[in-house]
Scaffold this motif. Sequence first.
Motif, short mmCIF file in Angstrom:
data_model
loop_
_atom_site.label_atom_id
_atom_site.label_comp_id
_atom_site.label_asym_id
_atom_site.label_seq_id
_atom_site.Cartn_x
_atom_site.Cartn_y
_atom_site.Cartn_z
N LEU A 368 0.86 -1.18 0.00
CA LEU A 368 0.00 0.00 0.00
C LEU A 368 0.90 1.22 0.00
O LEU A 368 1.86 1.29 0.76
N THR A 369 0.59 2.18 -0.83
CA THR A 369 1.29 3.46 -0.84
C THR A 369 0.26 4.54 -0.56
O THR A 369 -0.76 4.63 -1.26
N ALA A 370 0.52 5.37 0.45
CA ALA A 370 -0.43 6.39 0.86
C ALA A 370 0.10 7.78 0.54
O ALA A 370 1.28 8.07 0.76
N HIS A 371 -0.80 8.62 0.02
CA HIS A 371 -0.52 10.04 -0.21
C HIS A 371 -1.59 10.83 0.53
O HIS A 371 -2.77 10.80 0.15
N LEU A 372 -1.20 11.55 1.58
CA LEU A 372 -2.15 12.20 2.48
C LEU A 372 -1.95 13.71 2.44
O LEU A 372 -0.81 14.19 2.54
N THR A 373 -3.03 14.46 2.34
CA THR A 373 -2.96 15.92 2.41
C THR A 373 -4.15 16.44 3.22
O THR A 373 -5.27 15.94 3.09
N ASN A 374 -3.88 17.44 4.07
CA ASN A 374 -4.93 18.15 4.81
C ASN A 374 -5.85 17.21 5.58
O ASN A 374 -7.04 17.46 5.73
N THR A 375 -5.30 16.12 6.08
CA THR A 375 -6.10 15.05 6.68
C THR A 375 -5.66 14.80 8.12
O THR A 375 -4.48 14.89 8.45
N VAL A 388 7.36 0.05 6.79
CA VAL A 388 7.94 1.37 6.57
C VAL A 388 8.35 1.48 5.10
O VAL A 388 9.09 0.63 4.59
N LYS A 389 7.86 2.52 4.43
CA LYS A 389 8.17 2.70 3.01
C LYS A 389 8.47 4.17 2.75
O LYS A 389 7.80 5.05 3.27
N ALA A 390 9.44 4.40 1.90
CA ALA A 390 9.80 5.76 1.55
C ALA A 390 8.83 6.37 0.54
O ALA A 390 8.87 7.57 0.28
N THR A 391 7.96 5.56 -0.02
CA THR A 391 7.04 6.06 -1.05
C THR A 391 5.81 6.74 -0.46
O THR A 391 5.05 7.39 -1.18
N HIS A 392 5.56 6.58 0.85
CA HIS A 392 4.44 7.30 1.48
C HIS A 392 4.74 8.79 1.50
O HIS A 392 5.88 9.21 1.72
N THR A 393 3.71 9.62 1.31
CA THR A 393 3.88 11.06 1.40
C THR A 393 2.73 11.66 2.20
O THR A 393 1.63 11.10 2.24
N ALA A 394 2.99 12.79 2.83
CA ALA A 394 1.95 13.51 3.57
C ALA A 394 2.31 14.98 3.63
O ALA A 394 3.50 15.35 3.65
N GLU A 405 7.80 7.87 8.42
CA GLU A 405 7.80 8.18 6.99
C GLU A 405 7.55 9.66 6.71
O GLU A 405 7.80 10.13 5.60
N PHE A 406 7.02 10.40 7.71
CA PHE A 406 6.66 11.79 7.50
C PHE A 406 7.48 12.67 8.45
O PHE A 406 6.99 13.09 9.51
N PRO A 407 8.74 12.95 8.11
CA PRO A 407 9.59 13.67 9.07
C PRO A 407 9.25 15.15 9.25
O PRO A 407 9.57 15.74 10.27
N SER A 408 8.63 15.79 8.26
CA SER A 408 8.37 17.23 8.37
C SER A 408 7.09 17.58 7.63
O SER A 408 6.58 16.80 6.83
N GLY A 409 6.58 18.79 7.90
CA GLY A 409 5.39 19.27 7.22
C GLY A 409 4.09 18.75 7.79
O GLY A 409 3.02 19.02 7.24
#
Length: 686
Positions: A368-375, A388-394, A405-409
């Motif tokens: 599973l690869t997750a892309h999360l915004t404003n959530t 743990v995957k480097a392809t996840h983004t948030a 996986e989400f070190p900043s922002g």
Amino acid sequence: MFKKLVAACSATVLIVGASVFAAVLPAQAATLTVTTTVDGDAGSLRSALAQAQSGDVIEIPAGWDIPISQGQLQVSTTLTIRGAGGSRPTVHSSLPQNPNALIRVTSGAGLTFEGINVGGTQPQAIGIQALSGAGSLTVRDSDLTGFIRSIVPEEPSSPVLIERVTFTGGDIGLGAGAVQPGTPFVVRDSVFSGQGNFGILVAGVDGSAGSNLLVERTTFTHIGNGEIGDAAIRVGAIFATRPGDSPALDLRDSVITDSTFSPVGGAIRFGNVFAPNQQRGPSVRLSGTSIIRATPAPILYSDVNTPGLGGVPVNDRVVIENSTIQGFPDTRLFSFFQQHQGKISDTVVDIDHSTIQGTLNTPDNASLTAHLTNTVIDSGTTQMFDVVKATHTAADSVFTVNVPEFPSGNRVIAAADLGLAPLAPAANGLPVRLLNATSPLLDTAADTSPLGTDQRGKPRISGVAGDVGAVEMQRWVLTVEGGGPVTAGANATFTVRVVTPGELPATATAATENGTATAGSDYIAHSQIITLDPASTATTFPVVVGTLPSGTDLSKFRVRLTAETGDTVQEPVAEATIHNTIFSTPTPTPTPTPTPTPTGGPDTPSPTPSASVTPTGGPVDPSASPTPGSPTIIAGPGTPAAGGTNPPGGRLGDTGAPAGLIGAAAMLALILLLAGGGILLRRRGA
């Protein structure tokens, strides 16, 4: 002779015209009214179906209850069956057990069925069935009760529309075969309640625009009995055999709640994707939807990653936006797995502006690869991912645990400190969680959003930036107005008006500031904190004005309105102008003593009155220049001129006839013309 000739010509024209219209106009559809509730008798529903031609309408009187005792009703042409309005009529089977459909639409026929309830106390197999190859099927404004399967379109190749229909009980509410490519299949404004297995079951769909399963503004409640595979919506397969730009399942503004699903199942269940090498939209999109989990079952259980022909891998997609998922924060939201040939590709999950409880763990090392915004995702104290995957983004999102996986922002905030109100229905009926006034989710999302509204349909963005989650709390929009001319020694009145009410407690401040007028000598400085109340629309703000020094006029001061961060002031300044009485009040003009009227007898003539000066406040001489500071009166249309007479070019008030000699002449000419025409006609008749 002349009259006979005219009559003969007229008759010929009428006959020819009727023939032309008969040739061009199609036959009119008939309306057949059911006149008896006795099945099979003349005037019955069964009899009307046997007589109906394509395009006809069969109408059942309001409030009637029609028992069907002679087996299945068959629709063999394209027609409409409808209630006459008012209380809906009911059609039901009186047989102890009907193994067939109560109403069957044959191949090549189509049916619009509206304003009629179907079903009774006897258990039945199918309510309305459309065979493979049937035309369009529309069912609206109906209740279907007590069927194992209420509506069954078999492999529909023509449009299906289910609108404002309530499905109660049975195993399956709406059960369809494979929806053929290019076939719209729409369910809207409906309710599925108490189905033992599925609210909606579709064997397969295409994934392109106008050729998918669209469900909107629909409620699913008390679905499933805990058996393996139970789901509110189940789609067997996606036939990705051609490029597509729409989700195979598009679920909008809907609710799934109070249902019993097993862990091997879920609110939504999907099967395989065939030929997934085609470019297309996501398999599933949840938009503006609330899923309230009553059991720890996933919201989406699917096998959507089967390789295409020759083992072509695919990154399948799930999109969730403006949605609320509530319940069991420490359990997984998705079960993505691969039954055959091993997992070779990811399921990509895009989530934007949603409020979610649950984790993104997946079983059996599924990808599973997750892309999360404003959530905001509340997983309690359970880790978000199991791999743990480097392809996840948030971005601009909030979690209740640290996510490596989400070190900043993004931010980590304990669940108790999120400032989320309990789940409650919004004005559009969707259960949502509002934000309180101190929530750290306020104004901390991105300052732009591709989503124009929140889950409730409220505008986004409201404030300096968006709110994290499914709800955008509406901020105050205010304006200040008033002031204007004010006489020295009086009060100036300003009004703080609410343009758009906000949803959070807030205050605004109105305060005076100098212009050419000076606080303390020309007016009394004033400042007021205004508590904003959604129930109020305006509040006044008075300012005491002093007497200006002699020789001073038209001094100005302002009131400025400021609001809290996030609230908006449309017009922040209103201005007042002080008029000193020494300039603003003109000196009255003395009125001359009138000439005395002489006394005398009846033969004494009345004297001619002498001209007099108009006193202040009387009628204004239009030729005179207005006094400075005094209002100028402008006569509008129809206003009498001086002396009380109508101005040139005026109209007679009631008759509508033109005035003057020309108008009289025109009227006389018209009368003579009519009289002459009458004489001429009498002579011809003779």
